[in-house]
Motif scaffolding. Structure first.
Motif, short mmCIF file in Angstrom:
data_model
loop_
_atom_site.label_atom_id
_atom_site.label_comp_id
_atom_site.label_asym_id
_atom_site.label_seq_id
_atom_site.Cartn_x
_atom_site.Cartn_y
_atom_site.Cartn_z
N PHE B 135 0.82 -1.21 0.00
CA PHE B 135 0.00 0.00 0.00
C PHE B 135 0.85 1.26 0.00
O PHE B 135 0.34 2.36 -0.07
N TRP B 136 2.13 1.09 0.15
CA TRP B 136 2.99 2.25 0.40
C TRP B 136 3.99 2.51 -0.70
O TRP B 136 5.03 3.09 -0.47
N HIS B 137 3.69 2.06 -1.91
CA HIS B 137 4.56 2.38 -3.04
C HIS B 137 4.11 3.69 -3.65
O HIS B 137 3.32 3.72 -4.56
N GLU B 138 4.61 4.76 -3.08
CA GLU B 138 4.18 6.05 -3.60
C GLU B 138 5.08 6.43 -4.75
O GLU B 138 6.25 6.11 -4.75
#
Lengths: 219, 217
Positions: B135-138
Motif C-alpha cells: 500500500f505504500w509504493h508512492e
C-alpha cells in the motif's frame, strides 16, 4: 502523480491508514487515491510523523542477549537503490497492479450490463467485494441504491452522477441508502476501483434482471 | 548526489534536543543523528552506524510490538519484529530518501508494515495476496514538501503531542500503538464513534497535522 483530485478520504481515515488499522479493502482504495493525490501524500507524511513520535515514546524493552548478533549474522545482500530511470511508472497504483496480475484481470472481465464490465479481485478478506468496473464511453449504469458502504476510486477517465463529475484519483464513499446512477464520460471509457460491503439493490424497473450479476460474491 | 559528504560530521545531535531548528542551518540537509547514521548505512554499508541504530531503535521496536493489542499477538512478537525490521533497515537503507522523511519516521513505517503483516500471518488462514508494504509504493516525486517545512511539522508534532488533553492522547495511543481502529477504540472507551473521530480531529488540528479543511467524502 497529479494533484487535481477533488474528493479525498477524510483525515480520520488517513490516520487509520497511517496507523495500519484500516481494513484491507478500504486500504486498497486509499492507496489507490494516494497514487494520484500529492495533497493526501503530504498529509500522510505528517500522520506518519505522529506515529513515529508515538513509537519513539514507547516504553523501550530490553532485547534478548543474542538479538544483535542474530541480526548481524543475517546482514547480507542488501538491495541496491533502484536507479530512478529503472522505476517503472505505472498508470495504475502499485497495489491495484499487483491485484490485477494476481487475478489475471485481462481474462476475468465479465459483462455486467450493456455498458459496464466488472473484474473481481481475490484479496484474502470477505468483508468487502473488491472489483474493477469499466464503464464504456457515455455508458449508463443501472440506477441503484446501496445497502452497504461503497468506496470508489476513479483510476482512468471520468464518470458523473446527479451531483458531480469524478475524475482520476477521486475518492468517493457511498453510504447505505444513497441512490445514484453513474454515467461514463462521453470521451472515453472509465475504470473505477470499488470496495462494496453489501449487495446493491436496483431501483429501476429492469432491476430484477440485473440483480444476479450485482450480488456480492467474494471469492 | 551524496548527502553524507556534504554533511559536517560534528553536527550530529540527538533528537531529544527540543530546539533543533536553530541548529538546522540549511534547508538542504537533514542533520539529526539517526538520519545521518541511516544515510551512512545506505551509502557505505556502515556496520558501526547500523549498530548504533540497532541499540537505539531495537528496544523501541520491541516496546512498539508489545504495545500491540491486536488479534494474532504472540509473546515472541517483540523479538521477531526487532529482527525483521532491523534486517529490512539494513537491506533497504540504500533506498532511504532523507529529503522525504527522518530516519525515525522511515523506520516507523517499516515497523508498522512488518507488525501488521506478522500479525495477519498469525491470525489469518486465507491466502493474502497483498502485504501491507504494497500500500505504500508512492510515486517518487520532487521534494513533496521542503525539508524545512518537514522539520517544522516534526517539531510541532513532537512539542504539541505532550500537551494534548488526556482524552485525545489516549485515543491516538490506542490507534497507533495498540493498533485499534476508531470503531474498536469507541467500543472499548464506551464512546460514540463520532466522539472518537472528533477527538482525533481536534488532536490533529492542535498538532497542525491538518492544514486544510477542504477534504470531503
Amino acid at each position: 502523480m497529479n494533484n487535481t483530485s477533488q474528493f479525498h478520504p477524510d483525515e480520520t481515515m488517513l490516520l487509520e491508514f497511517s496507523a495500519g488499522t484500516l481494513a484491507t479493502a478500504p486500504s486498497i482504495c486509499v492507496s489507490a487515491h494516494l497514487h494520484f493525490c500529492s495533497k493526501c501524500r503530504n498529509q500522510l507524511l505528517r500522520l506518519d510523523q505522529v506515529g513515529a513520535q508515538l513509537m519513539s515514546e514507547a516504553k523501550p524493552l530490553e532485547l534478548e542477549d543474542d538479538a544483535f548478533d542474530a541480526v548481524m549474522a543475517n546482514l547480507d545482500n542488501p538491495e541496491q537503490a533502484p536507479a530512478k530511470s529503472d522505476v517503472k511508472v505505472s498508470r495504475f497504483p502499485f497495489s491495484v497492479d499487483k491485484l490485477m496480475k494476481n487475478n489475471l484481470v485481462s481474462q476475468t472481465w465479465k459483462r455486467l450490463s450493456g455498458s459496464v464490465d466488472v473484474a473481481r479481485f481475490e484479496t484474502g478478506q470477505d468483508e468487502f467485494e473488491v472489483a474493477l468496473h469499466k464503464i464504456c464511453a457515455g455508458g449508463k449504469t443501472p440506477k441503484h441504491d446501496h445497502q452497504g458502504l461503497e468506496y470508489t476510486v476513479v483510476l482512468k477517465g471520468s464518470f458523473s452522477d446527479e451531483n458531480a463529475v469524478y475524475r482520476e484519483g477521486d475518492f468517493l464513499i457511498r453510504e447505505p441508502g444513497d441512490v445514484h446512477q453513474p454515467m461514463g464520460a462521453q470521451n472515453g471509457e472509465c475504470i473505477c476501483l470499488s470496495a462494496l460491503s453489501a449487495p446493491i439493490k436496483l431501483t429501476n424497473p429492469l432491476g430484477f434482471l440485473m440483480k444476479p450479476w450485482l450480488r456480492i460474491n467474494p471469492m | 548526489m551524496s548527502l553524507v559528504t556534504s554533511l559536517p560530521t560534528n553536527q550530529a545531535i540527538p533528537r531529544t534536543n527540543g530546539d533543533r531548528v536553530a541548529v538546522f542551518k540549511s534547508a538542504e540537509k537533514r542533520s539529526d543523528q539517526w538520519s545521518q547514521l541511516l544515510i551512512s548505512v545506505g551509502e557505505n554499508r556502515d556496520r558501526q552506524a547500523f549498530a548504533q541504530l540497532f541499540r537505539h531503535f531495537g528496544p523501541l521496536l520491541k516496546g512498539f510490538a508489545h504495545a500491540s493489542r491486536n488479534e494474532g499477538w504472540f509473546p515472541g512478537l517483540g523479538d521477531d519484529l526487532v529482527q525483521e525490521v532491523m534486517i529490512k533497515v539494513w537491506n533497504k537503507a540504500a533506498g532511504y530518501n532523507a529529503e522525504k522523511a527522518s530516519a525515525t519516521t522511515w523506520i516507523y513505517t517499516v515497523a508498522r508494515n512488518c507488525r501488521i503483516d506478522m500479525l495477519r500471518r498469525k491470525s489469518n488462514t486465507q491466502h493474502l495476496p497483498l502485504e501491507n508494504e504494497d500500500f505504500w509504493h508512492e510515486p517518487d516525486e520532487e521534494t513533496p514538501i521542503s525539508l524545512l517545512q518537514q522539520k517544522r511539522s516534526e517539531d510541532k508534532v513532537q512539542s504539541s503531542l505532550a500537551q494534548l488533553p488526556k482524552e485525545q492522547d489516549e485515543i491516538l495511543r490506542k490507534v497507533y500503538l495498540e493498533g485499534k481502529s476508531h470503531a474498536e477504540a469507541s467500543a472499548e472507551l464506551g464512546l460514540p464513534l463520532g466522539t472518537v473521530k472528533s477527538r482525533v480531529r481536534l488532536a490533529l488540528q492542535k498538532m497542525q497535522v491538518i492544514v486544510s479543511t477542504e477534504s470531503q467524502e
